[in-house]
Enzyme design. Structure first.
Site, PDB file in Angstrom:
ATOM      1  N   GLU A   1       0.798  -1.233   0.000  1.00 46.17           N
ATOM      2  CA  GLU A   1       0.000   0.000   0.000  1.00 46.17           C
ATOM      3  C   GLU A   1       0.829   1.281   0.000  1.00 46.17           C
ATOM      4  O   GLU A   1       0.619   2.195   0.800  1.00 46.17           O
ATOM      5  CB  GLU A   1      -0.964  -0.015   1.194  1.00 46.17           C
ATOM      6  CG  GLU A   1      -1.923  -1.193   1.164  1.00 46.17           C
ATOM      7  CD  GLU A   1      -2.831  -1.267   2.389  1.00 46.17           C
ATOM      8  OE1 GLU A   1      -2.884  -0.298   3.161  1.00 46.17           O
ATOM      9  OE2 GLU A   1      -3.479  -2.313   2.585  1.00 46.17           O
TER      10      GLU A   1
ATOM     11  N   GLU B   1      -5.811 -11.085  -0.908  1.00 41.92           N
ATOM     12  CA  GLU B   1      -6.597 -10.910   0.330  1.00 41.92           C
ATOM     13  C   GLU B   1      -8.110 -10.904   0.026  1.00 41.92           C
ATOM     14  O   GLU B   1      -8.868 -10.108   0.548  1.00 41.92           O
ATOM     15  CB  GLU B   1      -6.207  -9.595   1.020  1.00 41.92           C
ATOM     16  CG  GLU B   1      -4.735  -9.435   1.279  1.00 41.92           C
ATOM     17  CD  GLU B   1      -4.382  -8.115   1.942  1.00 41.92           C
ATOM     18  OE1 GLU B   1      -5.282  -7.467   2.510  1.00 41.92           O
ATOM     19  OE2 GLU B   1      -3.200  -7.714   1.903  1.00 41.92           O
TER      20      GLU B   1
HETATM   21  O1  G3I Z   1      -3.529  -9.078  19.223  1.00 41.99           O
HETATM   22  C1  G3I Z   1      -4.034  -7.863  19.814  1.00 41.99           C
HETATM   23  C2  G3I Z   1      -4.767  -8.167  21.099  1.00 41.99           C
HETATM   24  O2  G3I Z   1      -3.844  -8.710  22.044  1.00 41.99           O
HETATM   25  C3  G3I Z   1      -5.410  -6.880  21.655  1.00 41.99           C
HETATM   26  O3  G3I Z   1      -6.162  -7.172  22.805  1.00 41.99           O
HETATM   27  C4  G3I Z   1      -6.320  -6.277  20.576  1.00 41.99           C
HETATM   28  C5  G3I Z   1      -6.988  -5.009  21.076  1.00 41.99           C
HETATM   29  O4  G3I Z   1      -6.565  -3.922  20.333  1.00 41.99           O
HETATM   30  O5  G3I Z   1      -5.541  -5.995  19.386  1.00 41.99           O
HETATM   31  C6  G3I Z   1      -5.000  -7.216  18.841  1.00 41.99           C
HETATM   32  O6  G3I Z   1      -4.245  -6.884  17.676  1.00 41.99           O
HETATM   33  C7  G3I Z   1      -5.066  -6.543  16.561  1.00 41.99           C
HETATM   34  C8  G3I Z   1      -4.702  -7.504  15.397  1.00 41.99           C
HETATM   35  O7  G3I Z   1      -5.416  -7.126  14.215  1.00 41.99           O
HETATM   36  C9  G3I Z   1      -5.051  -8.951  15.735  1.00 41.99           C
HETATM   37  O8  G3I Z   1      -6.456  -9.069  15.790  1.00 41.99           O
HETATM   38  C10 G3I Z   1      -4.715  -5.108  16.154  1.00 41.99           C
HETATM   39  O9  G3I Z   1      -5.172  -4.223  17.165  1.00 41.99           O
HETATM   40  C11 G3I Z   1      -5.418  -4.772  14.843  1.00 41.99           C
HETATM   41  O10 G3I Z   1      -4.978  -3.494  14.374  1.00 41.99           O
HETATM   42  C12 G3I Z   1      -5.045  -5.820  13.792  1.00 41.99           C
HETATM   43  O11 G3I Z   1      -5.794  -5.493  12.626  1.00 41.99           O
HETATM   44  C13 G3I Z   1      -5.301  -6.142  11.444  1.00 41.99           C
HETATM   45  C14 G3I Z   1      -4.914  -5.040  10.446  1.00 41.99           C
HETATM   46  O12 G3I Z   1      -4.569  -5.615   9.184  1.00 41.99           O
HETATM   47  C15 G3I Z   1      -3.727  -4.232  10.940  1.00 41.99           C
HETATM   48  O13 G3I Z   1      -2.595  -5.080  11.072  1.00 41.99           O
HETATM   49  C16 G3I Z   1      -6.436  -6.991  10.885  1.00 41.99           C
HETATM   50  O14 G3I Z   1      -6.680  -8.082  11.755  1.00 41.99           O
HETATM   51  C17 G3I Z   1      -6.054  -7.512   9.510  1.00 41.99           C
HETATM   52  O15 G3I Z   1      -7.157  -8.212   8.906  1.00 41.99           O
HETATM   53  C18 G3I Z   1      -5.685  -6.327   8.610  1.00 41.99           C
HETATM   54  O16 G3I Z   1      -5.279  -6.851   7.354  1.00 41.99           O
HETATM   55  C19 G3I Z   1      -5.009  -5.836   6.364  1.00 41.99           C
HETATM   56  C20 G3I Z   1      -3.798  -6.306   5.560  1.00 41.99           C
HETATM   57  O17 G3I Z   1      -2.700  -6.496   6.425  1.00 41.99           O
HETATM   58  C21 G3I Z   1      -3.497  -5.296   4.455  1.00 41.99           C
HETATM   59  N1  G3I Z   1      -4.675  -5.110   3.586  1.00 41.99           N
HETATM   60  C22 G3I Z   1      -5.872  -4.679   4.334  1.00 41.99           C
HETATM   61  C23 G3I Z   1      -6.205  -5.700   5.414  1.00 41.99           C
HETATM   62  C24 G3I Z   1      -7.479  -5.307   6.140  1.00 41.99           C
HETATM   63  O18 G3I Z   1      -7.290  -4.101   6.821  1.00 41.99           O
END
Ligand code: G3I
Length: 365
Positions: free
Chosen positions: A156, A273
């Site tokens: 991105e 994805e």
């Molecule tokens: O693991 C922690 C947990 O311990 C904590 O209690 C919780 C509360 O905030 O957060 C958890 O981490 C989260 C993680 O996902 C695991 O669920 C992060 O906050 C959250 O920001 C993270 O979001 C991910 C996001 O990327 C950012 O990394 C999404 O699951 C994931 O589906 C999303 O994937 C992205 C691709 O990488 C790039 N393309 C878009 C796609 C969707 O946004």
């Protein structure tokens, strides 16, 4: 399983034999078998926590996916939470599962403006130290050399709304610290760290039949052309494929033309994805499932009609764990589950699964 770039596709021809002999003859064979029979791949994003705790999830992933990617575990905020602390345990658990199930694994993502640890966000804009980029890539790609068959090196990097003529994302710690050259530096570094891994540029929102998506396609093509003209070692484009069934128009012709434009650059393409957000759709689940399946069929029919498109990974495999139900933009206000993946909350195949099978089965060999 070490796979050179050259062997990437040939390896899939072996899979039906591998799986055909061992897999119970099911009335409807799993996606990975259908895909490999047509020299394509199917896989899914996974989470360690669910792999280790949910037996049903583990069974479906092991049966259906030919390649895995970590939804979060191979991002920098997980792999390097502190400056001198690396944490590979969650990635290693996914890699072991993949190896135990004759699956490949790809890495997502080495360089992104999101999911970076706090210490990096603070340090890089002060020191502008390129080693914060190259040292990390050397450490991660080097550790998994020969074990991960491909990497989303940069994710991105495009954001036309930031106003640059190039269409690049100016509001990125990497661009602000190092300028546009961070992109080519990252690819050269990744190639040196694992010469056999396929290197991807991965991008979002490239499918819409809308002006802002067209600007993203143009900027992406311009970036890819610049990189290729500088002999930057890039092998493929990752098209994320997060479709929005009821909010963003989609056109077969627009998507087909874009795929042809990318292929004309000599790049392979992977849908990296795939899912279909159903937010904004009708209350009737049966109708939503039918609409999601119909869009899936159209989209993958176009994608798999192109020899340059090597396959598709869904971003998760079951509605039970989809990010769509957690995300403020795509979750249902009443809390009901999004239905944008091939398996429902009870791990039952949905019309979307049928549509994916049909698209793979129709793929020219
Ligand atoms: O693991 C922690 C947990 O311990 C904590 O209690 C919780 C509360 O905030 O957060 C958890 O981490 C989260 C993680 O996902 C695991 O669920 C992060 O906050 C959250 O920001 C993270 O979001 C991910 C996001 O990327 C950012 O990394 C999404 O699951 C994931 O589906 C999303 O994937 C992205 C691709 O990488 C790039 N393309 C878009 C796609 C969707 O946004």
């Amino acid at each position: 399983m070490q796979l050179g770039r050259r062997d990437f596709l040939r390896s899939w021809a072996a899979l039906p034999v591998l799986i055909g002999k061992s897999a119970r003859a099911e009335s409807s064979e799993p996606l990975r078998v259908r895909a490999s029979r047509h020299n394509r791949i199917y896989g899914a994003a996974v989470c360690t926590e669910q792999l280790l705790s949910d037996v049903e999830y583990r069974k479906v992933i092991g049966r259906e996916a030919g390649i895995l990617v970590a939804e979060g575990e191979t991002k920098r905020n997980v792999l390097q939470p502190q400056r001198n602390v690396f944490n590979f345990s969650r990635t290693d658990a996914i890699l072991k599962f993949a190896q135990d199930n004759d699956q490949l694994m790809r890495g997502h993502t080495l360089v992104w403006h999101r999911a970076n640890p706090k210490w990096l966000n603070e340090e890089i804009v002060v020191t502008r130290d390129e080693k914060l980029l190259t040292g990390y890539i050397e450490a991660i790609v080097g550790r998994y050399r020969g074990q991960l068959n491909s990497w989303d090196v940069v994710n991105e990097a495009i954001e036309p709304d930031d106003g640059l003529v190039s269409g690049l994302r100016q509001q990125s710690i990497w661009f602000r610290a190092l300028g546009e050259s961070y992109i080519e530096t990252a690819f050269h570094c990744a190639r040196a760290a694992d010469p056999d891994a396929s290197l991807y540029y991965n991008e979002a929102n490239l499918e819409g039949d809308v002006a802002w998506s067209e600007r993203r396609r143009r900027a992406t093509l311009k970036l890819l052309e610049r990189l290729i003209s500088k002999n930057v070692p890039i092998d493929a484009l990752g098209i994320q494929g997060h479709l929005k069934a009821y909010r963003v128009k989609y056109s077969d012709e627009v998507f087909s033309r874009f795929l042809d434009d990318v292929a004309s650059l000599g790049l392979r393409i992977l849908i990296t994805e795939f899912d279909v957000a159903d937010a904004g759709g009708p209350e009737d689940r049966v109708q939503r499932d039918a609409d999601v399946a119909s869009l899936t069929h159209r989209y993958l029919d176009v994608a798999f009609s192109k020899p340059s498109v090597i396959g598709c990974l869904t971003w998760g495999i079951t509605d039970k764990y989809s990010w769509l139900s957690r995300d403020e933009h795509y979750r249902w206000p009443d809390g009901q589950s999004s239905r944008g993946l091939p398996f429902d909350q009870e791990f039952k195949r949905k019309p979307m699964w049928d549509a994916m099978v049909s698209a793979y089965d129709k793929t020219p060999i």
